[in-house]
Design an enzyme around this catalytic site. Structure first.
Site, mmCIF file in Angstrom:
data_model
loop_
_atom_site.group_PDB
_atom_site.id
_atom_site.type_symbol
_atom_site.label_atom_id
_atom_site.label_comp_id
_atom_site.label_asym_id
_atom_site.label_seq_id
_atom_site.Cartn_x
_atom_site.Cartn_y
_atom_site.Cartn_z
ATOM 1 N N LYS A 198 0.868 -1.181 0.000
ATOM 2 C CA LYS A 198 0.000 0.000 0.000
ATOM 3 C C LYS A 198 0.904 1.231 0.000
ATOM 4 O O LYS A 198 1.446 1.627 1.028
ATOM 5 C CB LYS A 198 -0.907 -0.016 1.233
ATOM 6 C CG LYS A 198 -1.538 1.324 1.627
ATOM 7 C CD LYS A 198 -2.475 1.882 0.594
ATOM 8 C CE LYS A 198 -3.142 3.156 1.107
ATOM 9 N NZ LYS A 198 -2.212 4.310 1.207
ATOM 10 N N GLU A 248 8.383 1.355 11.728
ATOM 11 C CA GLU A 248 9.457 2.359 11.731
ATOM 12 C C GLU A 248 8.749 3.697 11.694
ATOM 13 O O GLU A 248 8.188 4.082 10.676
ATOM 14 C CB GLU A 248 10.387 2.173 10.538
ATOM 15 C CG GLU A 248 11.692 2.956 10.673
ATOM 16 C CD GLU A 248 11.623 4.329 10.034
ATOM 17 O OE1 GLU A 248 11.380 5.314 10.783
ATOM 18 O OE2 GLU A 248 11.809 4.418 8.820
ATOM 19 N N CYS A 299 12.627 10.750 8.272
ATOM 20 C CA CYS A 299 12.372 10.333 9.655
ATOM 21 C C CYS A 299 13.637 10.418 10.514
ATOM 22 O O CYS A 299 13.561 10.670 11.712
ATOM 23 C CB CYS A 299 11.798 8.921 9.689
ATOM 24 S SG CYS A 299 12.809 7.685 8.856
ATOM 25 N N GLU A 319 7.814 15.858 15.917
ATOM 26 C CA GLU A 319 8.410 15.683 14.596
ATOM 27 C C GLU A 319 7.742 16.626 13.603
ATOM 28 O O GLU A 319 6.543 16.531 13.361
ATOM 29 C CB GLU A 319 8.260 14.238 14.134
ATOM 30 C CG GLU A 319 8.960 13.951 12.827
ATOM 31 C CD GLU A 319 8.838 12.499 12.398
ATOM 32 O OE1 GLU A 319 9.833 11.939 11.919
ATOM 33 O OE2 GLU A 319 7.746 11.925 12.555
#
Length: 498
Positions: A191, A267, A302, A401
């Protein structure tokens, strides 16, 4: 290496036809509902394609196909050496189609074409090739037993693996997961992010060309709450692997509990500390790394070094030098090979980053660079590199973040304080430490709570080195031989002989 010039990339983009369908059982298909959604090129803000909006019914169709071919053994019971040869062929096909794949990444994500071409695509091909070469080198175990017993430990493919990947490095993140899953003998249902389906749809086509049987590699397009959630909730998907936000990662853990307790590997986010001591052995290198590892890919990484921790005695000079490099990152047309700062992936992310910049100013951090948006030829979602100094680790811009080109600089007095600041975060993905003192380096490497710690570098990566996080940065690792463990079940067999 002869690479296209600006005019050639523009012509390729004008001639490019976006794939609009999902890929199930070896062919491109519309969503069963007939519904579609739009993708938008963030550099032009123009609609680029109508993509099949798959839902739970399409996921079920793909899962049945993946399960049938797995049970038939056409791939799952193929010799590891033969599976590896197919993956190596696929790696070669990725290289042969590198320009086209890079163009897809740039048009979907808004990233500079040369970064996509020279980094993303090459590293994706490398992952496929490495796992293809490695898989037949792994052996099972025979344990010590009495002569009348033969006991073995074997690893077997899990079955059907759901792979949900982000928009920042679409093909690369997919290959980090697909390569070990396929090498181990699993079927996969991928996906892609709804913003960035093109390169993964092309990879599925190349997989068939390389020799992967129909049904082993499926791509479900659609939005997360429908297609992604359906993968997480499906009772016949054995494992799910995801890269993305911590909030969505937690949803997949919930979906596992609500369905078949499928293995879930995550992750997720990072708010990564990059610690620079006054005795840094190569200040020029440290400055360049500090800048590039937060401004590269528009900060949509990330593992970005978004918290710069600098020893008090050098903080002003160091931050000024990093800021000077930030000024050289100029928004431009992503298809121009000279562009080093592309567009933000979509309007939601663009607004989110701008909201964090406003929050940093509101909280009292000193903004010394950026804070403003830009357009190219009057179009696009561009944000200039932004640097805040005199940041307190309690500020929102130091804790959450941002996933944009925004750097928060924090000073510290000694290594103990630096480590305390570094660990004062819900995340634990990556970290860096710059020092000539081996004792300080060793202390930081041992005490920083992160899955990867780089010494006198930042985000040093190798496909053979595991990549994963502590705390709310995730569960499990990508890359290395250890990634194969995520996609296999371990079986003990005890055989008593006459």
């Amino acid at each position: 290496m002869n690479l296209p010039d600006y005019a050639s990339w523009q012509k390729m983009a004008n001639d490019f036809i976006h794939q609009s369908k999902a890929f199930i059982d070896g062919e491109y298909v519309d969503a069963l509902s007939g519904k579609t959604y739009e993708t938008v090129n963030p550099a032009t803000e123009k609609m680029s394609a109508h993509i099949a909006a798959c839902d739970a019914n399409d996921v079920d169709k793909a899962t049945k196909s993946a399960r049938a071919v797995f049970d038939a053994g056409h791939w799952s019971r193929m010799a590891a050496r033969d599976r590896g040869a197919v993956l190596q062929k696929l790696a070669g096909l990725v290289q042969e189609n590198a320009n086209k794949l890079a163009l897809m990444e740039s048009l979907n994500v808004g990233k500079p074409i040369m970064e996509a071409r020279m980094a993303d695509i090459n590293l994706a091909s490398q992952a496929l090739k490495w796992y293809g070469e490695a898989i037949d080198k792994l052996t099972d175990e025979i344990i010590a037993t009495p002569e009348s017993v033969r006991a073995t430990i074997t690893r077997e493919p899990m079955g059907v693996v759901g792979v949900v990947v982000p928009w920042n490095f679409p093909l690369l993140m997919a290959c980090w997961k697909i390569a070990p899953a396929l090498a181990a003998g699993n079927s996969v249902i991928v996906k892609p992010s709804e913003q960035t389906p093109q390169s993964i749809l092309k990879l599925a086509e190349l997989a068939i060309e390389a020799g992967i049987p129909d049904g082993v590699f499926n791509v479900i397009t659609g939005i997360g709450p429908e297609a992604g959630a359906a993968i997480g909730l499906h009772n016949d998907i054995d494992c799910l692997t995801f890269t993305g936000s911590t909030a969505v990662g937690k949803k997949f853990l919930e979906y596992s509990g609500r369905s078949n307790m499928k293995a879930v590997w995550l992750e997720c986010g990072g708010k990564n500390p990059n610690i620079v001591m006054a005795d840094c052995p190569n200040m020029d290198k440290a400055v360049m790394n500090a800048a590039m590892n937060v401004f590269f890919n528009q900060g949509e990484v990330c593992a970005a070094a978004s918290r710069l921790l600098v020893e008090e005695s050098i903080k002003d000079e160091f931050v000024e030098r990093v800021t000077a490099i930030g000024k050289t990152r100029i928004p431009g047309d992503p298809l121009n090979p000279d562009t080093n700062l592309g567009a933000i992936v979509d309007k939601n992310q663009y607004d989110r980053i701008n909201g964090y910049i406003a929050k940093g100013q509101e909280e009292g951090a000193e903004m010394i660079l950026g804070g403003d948006t830009a357009t190219v030829d009057g179009k696009g979602l561009f944000i200039k590199p932004t640097v805040f100094k005199n940041v307190n680790n309690d500020m929102v811009i130091a804790r959450e973040e941002i996933f944009g080109p925004v750097l928060a600089a924090i000073s510290f007095k000694n290594i103990d304080e630096a480590i305390k600041i570094a660990n004062d975060s819900p995340y634990g993905l990556a970290a860096g430490i710059w020092t000539r003192d081996i004792n300080v380096a060793h202390k930081a490497a041992r005490e920083i709570q992160a899955g990867s710690v780089s010494i006198n570098s930042y985000s040093s990566i190798d496909i053979a080195l595991p990549f994963g996080g502590y705390k709310q940065s995730g569960i499990g690792v990508d890359k290395s031989l250890h990634a194969i463990e995520k996609y296999t079940n371990i079986k003990s067999t005890w055989l008593e002989l006459d």
